[in-house]
Design an enzyme around this catalytic site. Structure first.
Site, short mmCIF file in Angstrom:
data_model
loop_
_atom_site.label_atom_id
_atom_site.label_comp_id
_atom_site.label_asym_id
_atom_site.label_seq_id
_atom_site.Cartn_x
_atom_site.Cartn_y
_atom_site.Cartn_z
CG ASP A 1 -5.71 -7.91 -3.90
OD1 ASP A 1 -4.55 -8.07 -3.31
OD2 ASP A 1 -6.78 -7.37 -3.37
CD GLU A 2 -0.98 -4.15 -3.06
OE1 GLU A 2 -0.69 -2.81 -2.55
OE2 GLU A 2 -1.81 -4.66 -2.12
CG ASP B 1 -5.09 -2.39 -5.45
OD1 ASP B 1 -5.26 -3.78 -5.07
OD2 ASP B 1 -5.02 -1.62 -4.53
#
Length: 368
Positions: free
Chosen positions: A111-112, A8
């Protein structure tokens, strides 16, 4: 036994802006619409989060604590328009780093991501070692930090990554799994929103240990099909595989309200905020949709959906909100109150299909 990493990025959009603009570093910053545009916060820097600012909140709320009184929440707050093309480029760069170790990468957002490194390209024995290497490579090559969680399944890896942000690394070993879940406060569980957590507390469920005491029959009685998921995660069980080729079928957002909405006016105000979030997500993924679906859940947990297929693809905010509003106007409310609203677009046209799965948006949830 699988070895799963959840990566993350830390305050991703805001961190990219601070990286690229030295004048923003160390200052409270949000990415999203300005308070004058009735926008929503897409991301908040850690400096802004100290003031209680978080993603998905209305921009005007980020700027003032009391709109009527004009009390400043963060007078020095900097608003920056999102640059999704830049965020996508950085995300692709990060995914290239992931692929050095495994092809089993499932993107959850720009983003993950989840990585299955049970068998990896470098024959590294420990997933925690791979996570350290990946974090170091991300920092060196992008000047950004990431937080990692490592465990035996996706649920535990996700929970682990939330324990030590920013720039952290948490490992939940197999022998620690059940004890970790048992001590966890119910509102901390991934997949349990604010309203569901309140209902669980009303049933005397405050921790993972309390949840574990409940039978499958009881949980499905109170929560429907998702009760199966709650039953399993209370026992640290999650059989979901990392799916690298999962194709997006819809993009949307929904808000579950801590207090039921009573007036049609406030429902439309919330619907407008949700439409703005959906529009941001469509921009983020370079997507357009033709079929809009409105979701309404009432205080008695009855749920309805209404859909309309448009003549052409769209990702324009005005069209999204107008269509959702038109569908909502014909919903018969009577004296019922609303506990959840949602908008999604399907029948998608995506310029460059990405391996991303959009989770529902819950009010008050703090996206990193």
């Amino acid at each position: 036994m699988r070895k799963i990493i959840h990566l993350d990025m830390d305050a991703f959009y805001a961190s990219v802006e601070q990286r690229d603009n030295p004048q923003y570093r160390g200052k409270p910053l949000v990415v999203g619409g300005s308070p004058n545009q009735r926008g929503v916060v897409a991301a908040a820097s850690y400096e802004a989060r100290k003031f209680g600012i978080h993603s998905a909140m209305p921009s005007v709320s980020a700027f003032v604590e009391d709109v009527a009184a004009g009390i400043a929440l963060c007078p020095s707050l900097i608003f920056v328009s999102p640059r999704f093309d830049v965020y996508r480029e950085v995300s692709a760069q990060i995914h290239d780093i992931f692929k050095r170790y495994t092809d089993l990468v499932e993107g959850v957002a720009l983003d993950e991501a989840y990585l299955d490194v049970t068998e990896n390209k470098k024959d590294i024995a420990y997933a925690s070692t791979i996570a350290r290497y990946i974090k170091a490579a991300i920092l060196q090559e992008t000047q950004l930090t990431a937080t990692a969680g490592v465990s035996i399944n996706k649920f535990l890896a996700k929970m682990a990554s939330g324990q030590n942000k920013p720039n952290g690394l948490t490992v939940i070993l197999p022998e620690q799994a059940e004890a970790f879940v048992e001590q966890l406060a119910i509102e901390k569980f991934h997949g349990i929103g604010e309203v569901t957590a309140a209902k669980m507390r009303s049933l005397g469920i405050h921790t993972g240990a309390d949840l574990k005491e409940r039978s499958l029959l009881e949980l499905t009685h109170h929560f429907g099909k998702v009760g199966h998921y709650y039953y399993n995660i209370a026992r640290a069980i999650d059989e979901r595989a990392v799916e690298p080729n999962r194709v997006r079928k819809s993009i949307g957002a929904e808000t579950s309200f801590a207090k039921d909405l009573r007036s049609r006016h406030e429902m439309l105000l919330e619907l407008e905020q949700i439409a703005q979030i959906v529009q941001q997500r469509l921009d983020q993924h370079q997507a357009r949709g033709r079929t809009l679906t409105l979701k309404v859940k009432f205080s008695d947990y009855q749920q309805i959906t209404r859909s309309k297929t448009m003549l052409d693809y769209t990702r324009e905010l005005d069209v999204i909100f107008a269509t959702a509003k038109a569908l909502f106007e014909v919903v018969e409310l009577s004296d019922r109150h609303v506990r959840l609203l949602g908008i999604s677009l399907s029948n998608l046209d995506i310029v460059q299909q990405t391996q991303i799965i959009q989770l529902p948006l819950f009010q008050g949830l703090n996206f990193s």
